[in-house]
Design an enzyme around this catalytic site. Sequence first.
Site, PDB file in Angstrom:
ATOM      1  N   SER A 124       8.020  -5.181  -7.316  1.00 20.46           N
ATOM      2  CA  SER A 124       8.668  -4.431  -6.234  1.00 20.46           C
ATOM      3  C   SER A 124      10.119  -4.104  -6.565  1.00 20.46           C
ATOM      4  CB  SER A 124       8.611  -5.292  -4.964  1.00 20.46           C
ATOM      5  OG  SER A 124       9.509  -4.805  -4.010  1.00 20.46           O
ATOM      6  N   GLU A 126      12.327  -4.422  -4.610  1.00 20.31           N
ATOM      7  CA  GLU A 126      13.117  -5.483  -3.969  1.00 20.31           C
ATOM      8  C   GLU A 126      13.676  -6.442  -5.023  1.00 20.31           C
ATOM      9  OE1 GLU A 126      13.895  -6.592  -0.696  1.00 20.31           O
ATOM     10  OE2 GLU A 126      13.428  -4.558  -0.081  1.00 20.31           O
ATOM     11  N   TYR A 148      10.938 -13.149  -0.749  1.00 20.26           N
ATOM     12  CA  TYR A 148       9.865 -12.261  -1.218  1.00 20.26           C
ATOM     13  C   TYR A 148      10.210 -11.722  -2.606  1.00 20.26           C
ATOM     14  CZ  TYR A 148       7.397  -7.735  -1.598  1.00 20.26           C
ATOM     15  OH  TYR A 148       6.657  -6.658  -2.048  1.00 20.26           O
TER      16      TYR A 148
HETATM   17  P1  NAP Z   1      -0.159  -4.693   2.631  1.00 22.70           P
HETATM   18  O1  NAP Z   1      -0.722  -3.480   3.266  1.00 22.70           O
HETATM   19  O2  NAP Z   1       0.688  -5.610   3.451  1.00 22.70           O
HETATM   20  O3  NAP Z   1      -1.412  -5.542   2.061  1.00 22.70           O
HETATM   21  C1  NAP Z   1      -1.230  -6.849   1.605  1.00 22.70           C
HETATM   22  C2  NAP Z   1      -2.559  -7.428   1.176  1.00 22.70           C
HETATM   23  O4  NAP Z   1      -2.328  -8.816   0.812  1.00 22.70           O
HETATM   24  C3  NAP Z   1      -3.629  -7.442   2.285  1.00 22.70           C
HETATM   25  O5  NAP Z   1      -4.902  -7.280   1.700  1.00 22.70           O
HETATM   26  C4  NAP Z   1      -3.479  -8.833   2.866  1.00 22.70           C
HETATM   27  O6  NAP Z   1      -4.675  -9.331   3.445  1.00 22.70           O
HETATM   28  C5  NAP Z   1      -3.185  -9.644   1.588  1.00 22.70           C
HETATM   29  N1  NAP Z   1      -2.543 -10.910   1.943  1.00 22.70           N
HETATM   30  C6  NAP Z   1      -1.422 -11.090   2.672  1.00 22.70           C
HETATM   31  N2  NAP Z   1      -1.163 -12.395   2.824  1.00 22.70           N
HETATM   32  C7  NAP Z   1      -2.179 -13.061   2.189  1.00 22.70           C
HETATM   33  C8  NAP Z   1      -2.508 -14.432   1.996  1.00 22.70           C
HETATM   34  N3  NAP Z   1      -1.732 -15.409   2.492  1.00 22.70           N
HETATM   35  N4  NAP Z   1      -3.622 -14.743   1.273  1.00 22.70           N
HETATM   36  C9  NAP Z   1      -4.390 -13.771   0.760  1.00 22.70           C
HETATM   37  N5  NAP Z   1      -4.168 -12.442   0.908  1.00 22.70           N
HETATM   38  C10 NAP Z   1      -3.060 -12.103   1.622  1.00 22.70           C
HETATM   39  O7  NAP Z   1       0.684  -4.349   1.343  1.00 22.70           O
HETATM   40  P2  NAP Z   1       0.619  -3.031   0.432  1.00 22.70           P
HETATM   41  O8  NAP Z   1       1.583  -2.060   0.991  1.00 22.70           O
HETATM   42  O9  NAP Z   1      -0.791  -2.642   0.226  1.00 22.70           O
HETATM   43  O10 NAP Z   1       1.249  -3.559  -0.926  1.00 22.70           O
HETATM   44  C11 NAP Z   1       0.415  -3.987  -2.003  1.00 22.70           C
HETATM   45  C12 NAP Z   1       1.244  -4.826  -2.964  1.00 22.70           C
HETATM   46  O11 NAP Z   1       2.319  -4.050  -3.468  1.00 22.70           O
HETATM   47  C13 NAP Z   1       1.880  -6.051  -2.333  1.00 22.70           C
HETATM   48  O12 NAP Z   1       1.907  -7.071  -3.307  1.00 22.70           O
HETATM   49  C14 NAP Z   1       3.293  -5.612  -2.024  1.00 22.70           C
HETATM   50  O13 NAP Z   1       4.170  -6.708  -2.000  1.00 22.70           O
HETATM   51  C15 NAP Z   1       3.559  -4.683  -3.191  1.00 22.70           C
HETATM   52  N6  NAP Z   1       4.537  -3.634  -2.935  1.00 22.70           N
HETATM   53  C16 NAP Z   1       4.365  -2.785  -1.886  1.00 22.70           C
HETATM   54  C17 NAP Z   1       5.299  -1.782  -1.651  1.00 22.70           C
HETATM   55  C18 NAP Z   1       5.137  -0.807  -0.506  1.00 22.70           C
HETATM   56  O14 NAP Z   1       6.091  -0.079  -0.214  1.00 22.70           O
HETATM   57  N7  NAP Z   1       3.974  -0.726   0.114  1.00 22.70           N
HETATM   58  C19 NAP Z   1       6.399  -1.636  -2.521  1.00 22.70           C
HETATM   59  C20 NAP Z   1       6.522  -2.505  -3.601  1.00 22.70           C
HETATM   60  C21 NAP Z   1       5.564  -3.493  -3.816  1.00 22.70           C
HETATM   61  P3  NAP Z   1      -5.007  -9.116   5.002  1.00 22.70           P
HETATM   62  O15 NAP Z   1      -5.481  -7.704   5.136  1.00 22.70           O
HETATM   63  O16 NAP Z   1      -6.062 -10.122   5.226  1.00 22.70           O
HETATM   64  O17 NAP Z   1      -3.747  -9.382   5.760  1.00 22.70           O
END
Ligand code: NAP
Length: 332
Positions: A124, A126, A148
């Site tokens: 990220s 971040e 994070y």
């Molecule tokens: P998201 O919509 O919040 O999805 C997060 C996923 O992780 C969901 O499937 C969630 O499962 C799962 N998760 C959360 N807590 C968990 C736990 N304790 N145990 C097992 N699974 C868990 O995030 P996203 O936007 O798709 O992002 C995908 C990845 O890219 C993440 O690693 C995020 O940090 C990273 N990222 C995102 C962005 C952005 O702008 N979107 C930018 C940089 C990096 P549930 O559905 O069951 O909650």
Amino acid sequence: MVKTALITGITGQDGYYLSHLLVEKGYRVVGLVPPRRQPNLTKLGSLVNKVEIYTVDLTSSMALLTAIENLRPDEIYNLAAPSFVPDSWHNPLGTLDLITGTATRMLEAIRNVGLATRFYQASSSEMFGDVISSPQNEETTFRPKNPYAAAKLHAHWTMVHHRQRYGLFACSGILYNHESPLRSPQFMTRKVSLAAASIKLGITDRLEMGNLDAKRDWGFAGDYVEAMWRMLQVEQPEEFVIGTGILHSVREVVETAFDCVGLDWQKYIVVNPEFLRPDEHFQLVADPSKAKAKLGWQPKVKLAEVIEMMVQADLERLQCGSLAPTALIPRV
Ligand code: NAP
């Protein structure tokens, strides 16, 4: 030969778009989902019928090793994370364990099983944190500012170490904010799209916001999962900064969202001083030139188009009485 891709975090925003992309490309897609999170599979809508779900405890090294031995993946996308940054202050250890622990356990499993599996780690922007120069590229120093980001950085370096020491095909995308109608309502863009739709339908009448002049580099999730896939198709695994390279203000997001429903945002937005935070001197904004040169990747969807998609989706959800993000077909 059909390729197998494993995805952790398949029920998240990126998990949805990535599964859709890989299914379209003819992959066998398997979501690794912990037992307690199975109810969230409804977030995949009808896509759940096109992927396989493998129930596994991501905190168990043995369970992950067995999963990789059984499923023999060509590619792994490690996306699972509690992605809403402020929450990480409430549970720093849990955040570290899920983000760093899962990445480490997966990399160790790949190494021990001895497959040529290609591994993608969701890093990220971040991790750049308290930046002292803009824009940021793959050489920019990491100065994480929250649990994070620190956990993501640990996972990132663990991935680099496994590549350097054991020769694994492991890489990461350092992604800037990316949005879609599947963004969770905690995030600012979705808060705004939901408010614009709710106010249009007479459900609410105002939205409290913080600093409208704050700027971010926002893209579209559908574009960013394409970059993830491309990173695993090249000859050499490397890190890539993925963003648009363009800054937009919160004010522009608000204006765009309210324009979509034909309302004057200034009548409905209340700036709450409690939400105001000092803006940074240098901004988090990507220099994605390496991704363009080596992956041939460029963002296609503009922020205004993403916001429009989000507002339309929220109008539809509110009109049918359900905020469930099911059955939304991604563009691109
Ligand atoms: P998201 O919509 O919040 O999805 C997060 C996923 O992780 C969901 O499937 C969630 O499962 C799962 N998760 C959360 N807590 C968990 C736990 N304790 N145990 C097992 N699974 C868990 O995030 P996203 O936007 O798709 O992002 C995908 C990845 O890219 C993440 O690693 C995020 O940090 C990273 N990222 C995102 C962005 C952005 O702008 N979107 C930018 C940089 C990096 P549930 O559905 O069951 O909650």
